[in-house]
Design a protein around this motif. Structure first.
Motif: not given
Length: 327
Positions: A297-312
């Motif tokens: 997740f450190i390597l993901l773009p911030p927007g995508r990381a936030e979205f995937l984190h929200l799903i989890l």
């Protein structure tokens, strides 16, 4: 929310407690039905669970404290031994999130304690790198894993990962392996000596390993199935993207990330011996999986990381909220 954990300040690890508490809050109002599943506890695990007893608030609060400790140690491990190109608190954060994905993990079990000592073992093992006199960290790594396996003997299956890790960090030899084994063996000697002196020795060795056996098919409810799918997707994620995770790390970082991967492999292999405790036993994967997911997740773009984190986050809290207020 992820922006709170992108900082390089170690003090931000304290936020892990409040994050874990947020995930745990719905459990105070009720958890999905998970009865009938054996929990693989060793002599130390049985003792501490008996001490806690039926104090409901402690049964639910102690896992929050212990998972916070696991995440904090993981952040220290990743930062100190250069396992990431950026210093964040993501490894610890995703250990907490992986724990929160499965309702079975919410109530206190021996695995919660074992994972803390597993993280101490990894922290000791990582100190072996380029150390001229590695006997102390090797002994400590074995001792910490020995304590972890006193809480649940399933963690003995992780010993090959530590031996391989020792060989990765330095030239392997019989003396080094023995130093690690002596550390773990001494913990068993002291524990069983204490049982003998206290008069509770009879039947203790047999009881300690009684839960070990070939895995059986667990009964899955929709609540459990959702969490199992989420853990499976995360496991597939780290397998597919492992090369990208370690691509630009220095030698020390790659070696230590490799040890985490071996730990994940032998943890999954060890589940074949979890008997009736397969679902609770999945906690053996929480720390290595959480660290590697955090590094990804450190390597993901911030927007995508936030979205995937929200799903989890929704997957982690949804089943408990439904069981507490809607089921």
């Amino acid at each position: 929310m992820l922006s709170l954990f992108r900082t390089n300040q170690a003090s931000a690890s304290l936020l892990l407690f409040f994050y874990a508490l947020l995930l745990q809050l719905p459990a105070f109002f009720g958890v999905p039905e998970t009865s009938g599943m054996g929990v693989l506890s060793g002599v130390a695990g049985e003792a501490v669970i008996a001490w806690v007893g039926d104090k409901r608030w402690l049964v639910l609060l102690l896992p929050v404290v212990l998972i916070t400790a696991q995440g904090t140690i993981a952040n220290v491990l990743v930062t100190r031994h250069r396992m990431s190109r950026k210093i964040t608190q993501f490894p610890g954060l995703f250990i907490v999130l992986c724990w929160g994905l499965f309702p079975v993990f919410r109530e206190l079990q021996a695995f919660h304690f074992a994972n803390v000592f597993l993280m101490f073992s990894l922290l000791s093992l990582a100190r072996v790198y380029k150390k001229e006199q590695p006997s102390v960290p090797l002994f400590n790594a074995g001792a910490w894993l020995g304590i972890a396996s006193l809480f649940t003997p399933l963690y003995l299956c992780l010993l090959p990962a530590l031996v391989i890790g020792m060989g990765v960090l330095r030239r392997p030899d019989l003396r080094s392996i023995l130093q690690m084994l002596v550390g773990g063996g001494l913990m068993y000697f002291l524990a069983f000596m204490l049982l003998y002196l206290s008069g509770t020795w009879e039947g203790a060795p047999e009881a300690h390993f009684s839960g070990i056996g070939l895995v059986g098919a667990p009964k899955l409810t929709p609540y459990l199935l959702l969490g199992l799918i989420a853990l499976g997707v995360l496991l597939l994620l780290v397998i597919v993207y492992y090369g990208m995770i370690v691509q630009l790390l220095n030698i020390e970082g790659k070696k230590n990330a490799g040890i985490i991967a071996w730990l994940l492999f032998f943890g999954a292999l060890g589940l074949l011996l979890s008997g009736t405790a397969l679902l609770p036993g999945l906690q053996v994967l929480v720390c290595p999986l959480g660290i590697l997911v955090g590094l990804r997740f450190i390597l993901l773009p911030p927007g995508r990381a936030e979205f995937l984190h929200l799903i989890l986050l929704v997957v982690a809290m949804g089943p408990l909220l439904w069981a507490a207020f809607g089921g």
